[in-house]
Design a protein around this motif. Structure first.
Motif, PDB file in Angstrom:
ATOM      1  N   THR A   1      15.241  -0.662 -10.874  1.00 18.36           N
ATOM      2  CA  THR A   1      16.126  -0.474  -9.851  1.00 18.36           C
ATOM      3  C   THR A   1      16.783  -1.663  -8.956  1.00 18.36           C
ATOM      4  OG1 THR A   1      15.930   2.054 -10.665  1.00 18.36           O
ATOM      5  CG2 THR A   1      17.583   1.644  -8.378  1.00 18.36           C
ATOM      6  N   ILE A   2      15.603  -1.558  -7.914  1.00 18.59           N
ATOM      7  CA  ILE A   2      15.578  -2.778  -6.650  1.00 18.59           C
ATOM      8  C   ILE A   2      16.052  -4.027  -7.927  1.00 18.59           C
ATOM      9  CG2 ILE A   2      14.401  -3.505  -4.735  1.00 18.59           C
ATOM     10  CD1 ILE A   2      12.420  -1.565  -5.219  1.00 18.59           C
ATOM     11  N   GLY A   3      15.800  -4.587  -8.374  1.00 17.52           N
ATOM     12  CA  GLY A   3      15.603  -5.804  -9.254  1.00 17.52           C
ATOM     13  C   GLY A   3      17.382  -5.843  -9.986  1.00 17.52           C
ATOM     14  N   ARG A   4      17.735  -4.686  -9.734  1.00 12.49           N
ATOM     15  CA  ARG A   4      19.467  -4.025 -10.619  1.00 12.49           C
ATOM     16  C   ARG A   4      20.215  -4.069  -9.770  1.00 12.49           C
ATOM     17  NH1 ARG A   4      16.433  -1.179 -14.689  1.00 12.49           N
ATOM     18  NH2 ARG A   4      16.344  -2.326 -16.789  1.00 12.49           N
ATOM     19  N   SER A   5      20.070  -4.010  -8.596  1.00 19.11           N
ATOM     20  CA  SER A   5      20.255  -3.159  -7.736  1.00 19.11           C
ATOM     21  C   SER A   5      20.809  -4.638  -5.959  1.00 19.11           C
ATOM     22  CB  SER A   5      20.364  -1.472  -6.692  1.00 19.11           C
ATOM     23  OG  SER A   5      20.141  -1.158  -7.682  1.00 19.11           O
ATOM     24  N   CYS A   6      19.884  -4.950  -6.073  1.00 19.27           N
ATOM     25  CA  CYS A   6      20.050  -5.966  -4.928  1.00 19.27           C
ATOM     26  C   CYS A   6      19.711  -7.256  -5.151  1.00 19.27           C
ATOM     27  CB  CYS A   6      18.557  -5.843  -4.085  1.00 19.27           C
ATOM     28  SG  CYS A   6      18.074  -3.893  -3.723  1.00 19.27           S
ATOM     29  N   PRO A   7      20.907  -7.609  -5.955  1.00 21.99           N
ATOM     30  CA  PRO A   7      21.392  -9.281  -6.166  1.00 21.99           C
ATOM     31  C   PRO A   7      20.503 -10.612  -5.776  1.00 21.99           C
ATOM     32  CG  PRO A   7      23.441  -8.232  -6.109  1.00 21.99           C
ATOM     33  CD  PRO A   7      21.904  -7.299  -5.855  1.00 21.99           C
ATOM     34  N   PHE A   8      20.785 -10.436  -4.318  1.00 24.67           N
ATOM     35  CA  PHE A   8      19.882 -10.915  -3.063  1.00 24.67           C
ATOM     36  C   PHE A   8      19.116 -11.485  -3.004  1.00 24.67           C
ATOM     37  CE2 PHE A   8      25.055 -10.530  -2.979  1.00 24.67           C
ATOM     38  CZ  PHE A   8      25.786 -11.451  -2.795  1.00 24.67           C
TER      39      PHE A   8
ATOM     40  N   GLN B   1      11.507  -9.161 -15.121  1.00 25.73           N
ATOM     41  CA  GLN B   1      13.267  -8.892 -16.317  1.00 25.73           C
ATOM     42  C   GLN B   1      14.148  -9.168 -15.326  1.00 25.73           C
ATOM     43  OE1 GLN B   1      11.714  -5.768 -18.939  1.00 25.73           O
ATOM     44  NE2 GLN B   1      10.507  -7.133 -19.341  1.00 25.73           N
ATOM     45  N   THR B   2      14.743  -8.417 -13.506  1.00 21.87           N
ATOM     46  CA  THR B   2      15.132  -8.452 -12.882  1.00 21.87           C
ATOM     47  C   THR B   2      15.976  -9.000 -11.833  1.00 21.87           C
ATOM     48  OG1 THR B   2      13.921  -6.478 -12.174  1.00 21.87           O
ATOM     49  CG2 THR B   2      15.145  -5.074 -13.955  1.00 21.87           C
ATOM     50  N   MET B   3      14.970 -10.009 -11.584  1.00 19.53           N
ATOM     51  CA  MET B   3      14.515 -10.274 -10.672  1.00 19.53           C
ATOM     52  C   MET B   3      14.834 -12.072 -10.882  1.00 19.53           C
ATOM     53  SD  MET B   3      11.987  -7.588  -7.898  1.00 19.53           S
ATOM     54  CE  MET B   3      12.052  -6.217  -7.930  1.00 19.53           C
ATOM     55  N   PRO B   4      15.923 -12.340 -10.838  1.00 24.18           N
ATOM     56  CA  PRO B   4      15.501 -13.843 -11.477  1.00 24.18           C
ATOM     57  C   PRO B   4      15.836 -14.861 -10.481  1.00 24.18           C
ATOM     58  CG  PRO B   4      17.664 -13.167 -11.883  1.00 24.18           C
ATOM     59  CD  PRO B   4      16.908 -11.716 -11.206  1.00 24.18           C
ATOM     60  N   GLU B   5      16.499 -14.750  -9.304  1.00 27.55           N
ATOM     61  CA  GLU B   5      16.639 -15.371  -7.779  1.00 27.55           C
ATOM     62  C   GLU B   5      15.299 -15.273  -6.948  1.00 27.55           C
ATOM     63  OE1 GLU B   5      19.227 -17.347  -7.575  1.00 27.55           O
ATOM     64  OE2 GLU B   5      19.436 -16.372  -9.857  1.00 27.55           O
ATOM     65  N   LEU B   6      14.365 -14.472  -6.891  1.00 26.82           N
ATOM     66  CA  LEU B   6      13.176 -14.965  -6.439  1.00 26.82           C
ATOM     67  C   LEU B   6      12.396 -16.524  -6.360  1.00 26.82           C
ATOM     68  CD1 LEU B   6      10.922 -11.569  -7.341  1.00 26.82           C
ATOM     69  CD2 LEU B   6      12.457 -11.686  -5.157  1.00 26.82           C
ATOM     70  N   CYS B   7      12.812 -16.189  -4.860  1.00 21.70           N
ATOM     71  CA  CYS B   7      12.009 -17.321  -4.594  1.00 21.70           C
ATOM     72  C   CYS B   7      10.120 -17.479  -3.616  1.00 21.70           C
ATOM     73  CB  CYS B   7      13.062 -18.255  -3.235  1.00 21.70           C
ATOM     74  SG  CYS B   7      14.676 -18.758  -3.862  1.00 21.70           S
ATOM     75  N   HIS B   8      10.346 -16.206  -2.882  1.00 17.30           N
ATOM     76  CA  HIS B   8       8.582 -15.869  -2.848  1.00 17.30           C
ATOM     77  C   HIS B   8       8.312 -14.565  -3.050  1.00 17.30           C
ATOM     78  CE1 HIS B   8      10.972 -18.170  -0.235  1.00 17.30           C
ATOM     79  NE2 HIS B   8       9.053 -19.051   0.692  1.00 17.30           N
TER      80      HIS B   8
ATOM     81  N   TYR C   1       0.725  -1.121  -0.203  1.00 16.52           N
ATOM     82  CA  TYR C   1      -0.123  -0.089  -0.472  1.00 16.52           C
ATOM     83  C   TYR C   1       0.953   1.059   0.169  1.00 16.52           C
ATOM     84  CZ  TYR C   1      -3.015  -3.532   1.407  1.00 16.52           C
ATOM     85  OH  TYR C   1      -3.883  -5.033   0.849  1.00 16.52           O
ATOM     86  N   CYS C   2       2.032   1.398  -1.068  1.00 20.47           N
ATOM     87  CA  CYS C   2       2.475   2.308  -1.311  1.00 20.47           C
ATOM     88  C   CYS C   2       2.756   3.010  -2.403  1.00 20.47           C
ATOM     89  CB  CYS C   2       4.134   2.344  -0.871  1.00 20.47           C
ATOM     90  SG  CYS C   2       4.474   1.336   1.047  1.00 20.47           S
ATOM     91  N   SER C   3       2.899   4.153  -2.575  1.00 21.18           N
ATOM     92  CA  SER C   3       2.740   4.861  -4.606  1.00 21.18           C
ATOM     93  C   SER C   3       3.846   4.604  -5.041  1.00 21.18           C
ATOM     94  CB  SER C   3       2.363   6.203  -4.398  1.00 21.18           C
ATOM     95  OG  SER C   3       1.093   6.397  -3.417  1.00 21.18           O
ATOM     96  N   ILE C   4       4.373   2.736  -5.286  1.00 21.93           N
ATOM     97  CA  ILE C   4       5.609   2.658  -5.585  1.00 21.93           C
ATOM     98  C   ILE C   4       5.059   1.885  -7.737  1.00 21.93           C
ATOM     99  CG2 ILE C   4       7.676   0.865  -5.861  1.00 21.93           C
ATOM    100  CD1 ILE C   4       7.388   3.414  -4.139  1.00 21.93           C
ATOM    101  N   SER C   5       6.033   2.311  -8.648  1.00 20.23           N
ATOM    102  CA  SER C   5       5.503   1.833  -9.852  1.00 20.23           C
ATOM    103  C   SER C   5       6.583   1.096 -10.139  1.00 20.23           C
ATOM    104  CB  SER C   5       5.373   3.145 -10.272  1.00 20.23           C
ATOM    105  OG  SER C   5       6.544   3.482 -10.709  1.00 20.23           O
ATOM    106  N   LYS C   6       7.058   0.273 -10.942  1.00 18.71           N
ATOM    107  CA  LYS C   6       7.295  -0.580 -12.308  1.00 18.71           C
ATOM    108  C   LYS C   6       8.920   0.156 -11.841  1.00 18.71           C
ATOM    109  CE  LYS C   6       7.699   1.355 -16.738  1.00 18.71           C
ATOM    110  NZ  LYS C   6       7.147   1.400 -18.472  1.00 18.71           N
ATOM    111  N   TYR C   7       8.975   1.435 -11.734  1.00 19.29           N
ATOM    112  CA  TYR C   7      10.016   2.210 -11.867  1.00 19.29           C
ATOM    113  C   TYR C   7      11.177   1.998 -10.965  1.00 19.29           C
ATOM    114  CZ  TYR C   7       8.286   4.574 -15.615  1.00 19.29           C
ATOM    115  OH  TYR C   7       7.134   4.964 -16.568  1.00 19.29           O
ATOM    116  N   SER C   8      11.092   2.094  -9.999  1.00 18.47           N
ATOM    117  CA  SER C   8      11.883   1.275  -9.035  1.00 18.47           C
ATOM    118  C   SER C   8      12.279   0.200  -8.321  1.00 18.47           C
ATOM    119  CB  SER C   8      11.260   2.138  -6.947  1.00 18.47           C
ATOM    120  OG  SER C   8      10.003   1.539  -7.006  1.00 18.47           O
ATOM    121  N   LEU C   9      11.139  -0.491  -9.257  1.00 14.25           N
ATOM    122  CA  LEU C   9      11.129  -2.183  -8.919  1.00 14.25           C
ATOM    123  C   LEU C   9      12.495  -2.468  -9.477  1.00 14.25           C
ATOM    124  CD1 LEU C   9       6.911  -3.506  -8.933  1.00 14.25           C
ATOM    125  CD2 LEU C   9       8.951  -3.167  -7.027  1.00 14.25           C
TER     126      LEU C   9
END
Length: 305
Positions: A151-158, A185-192, A141-149
């Motif tokens: 960046t998160i995917g590219r910056s947080c590989p773990f 496209q940016t979070m290939p290691e997701l498990c949950h 429930y935050c005003s967040i869109s694909k743009y920060s997602l």
């Protein structure tokens, strides 16, 4: 014949036992109450090991509080001395708070943001660049869109766990795979992955299944644009150990899961309105403030001396 009553002196408990008990209270209770009980508890509450996990859980009634959650959060982060691993911020989060966290907690592994409408895509993106060890992220429930997602995917590989939750709309027929594609496209290691109330379609779901091959848990509750069936459902069942379907029960969901039946076409909404505008109406009174002008200035908060 009366049995003797044994009275236990809490001050005789070992340091680690007392610390474990106090840590269960949450940051607000510790800073507002527990640390003022006695000098021994105060010393324990100042130990950096007490602040590896900071839970700023609160009722959300910000105007009725006689303390400043931003100042309390800052003080808790300072007490962690750079060892913060886990933080939960609810209702009062801002770009400034997020920047303070990321600059002083580079080893952070878990970040939870709930109803923080004063956190922007830009603010979250800048923070993500400084949090390379992040493993779990919740944005509810935050005003967040694909743009920060992205960046998160590219910056947080773990990153292994992502919760990105919105309010469900059964008849709100806007479809968007933007967030789903950013995740794929940016979070290939997701498990949950939890996408409660998202507007993704079957195409977005296919992209996630292709881009996140390690998924074990997938929550699609109230994602009413997804129609599971045929090969898509077969693929989900075969590859996802724990699958929550769009119409599954929400009895164990933490937040209000009431479905809004708001309209059957785009004509029911003024031009430019978004789903985040609709779900945030009830919180307008809470989030009109801009936050503290100087986040480092909390010396006047006497409880923290």
């Amino acid at each position: 014949m009366s049995a003797a009553v044994e009275t236990r002196n809490w001050l005789e408990l070992p340091f680690d036992v007392t610390a474990s008990i106090l840590s269960r209270l949450g940051a607000v209770e510790i800073l507002n109450s527990a640390q003022n009980v006695c000098s021994q508890w105060r010393n324990i509450c100042k130990d950096p090991s007490m602040w590896r996990s900071i839970d700023m859980r609160n009722s959300g009634d910000l105007w009725d509080m006689d303390y400043d959650l931003e100042k309390m959060c800052i003080h808790a982060i300072d007490r962690s001395c750079g060892y913060l691993l886990d933080i939960n911020v609810e209702y009062f989060g801002t770009d400034e708070i997020l920047s303070y966290i990321s600059e002083r907690s580079v080893h952070l592994k878990r970040l939870r943001l709930v109803s923080c409408y004063n956190i922007s895509d830009e603010g979250l993106s800048k923070a993500a660049l400084k949090l390379p060890f992040l493993e779990e992220l919740e944005i509810s429930y935050c005003s967040i869109s694909k743009y920060s997602l992205e960046t998160i995917g590219r910056s947080c590989p773990f990153l292994k766990t992502l919760k990105f939750n919105l309010q469900g709309y059964r008849r709100f027929h806007l479809e968007s795979d933007d967030e789903a594609l950013a995740i794929a496209q940016t979070m290939p290691e997701l498990c949950h992955l939890q996408l409660f109330g998202n507007k993704l379609t079957n195409e977005g779901l296919q992209a996630i299944l292709n881009g996140c091959p390690h998924l074990e848990y997938l929550d699609l509750r109230q994602c009413f644009n997804v129609s599971l069936g045929g090969n898509l459902e077969k693929r989900c069942v075969e590859h996802i150990k724990n699958l929550r379907r769009p119409n599954d029960s929400t009895h164990d969901y933490e937040f209000n899961a009431e479905v809004h039946d708001t309209g059957s076409s785009d004509e029911d909404y003024p031009s430019g309105i978004s789903d985040i505008d609709l779900i945030s109406d009830d919180y307008d009174d809470y989030f009109e403030f801009s936050g503290a002008s100087d986040l480092s200035d909390y010396d006047d908060y006497l409880l923290f001396d």
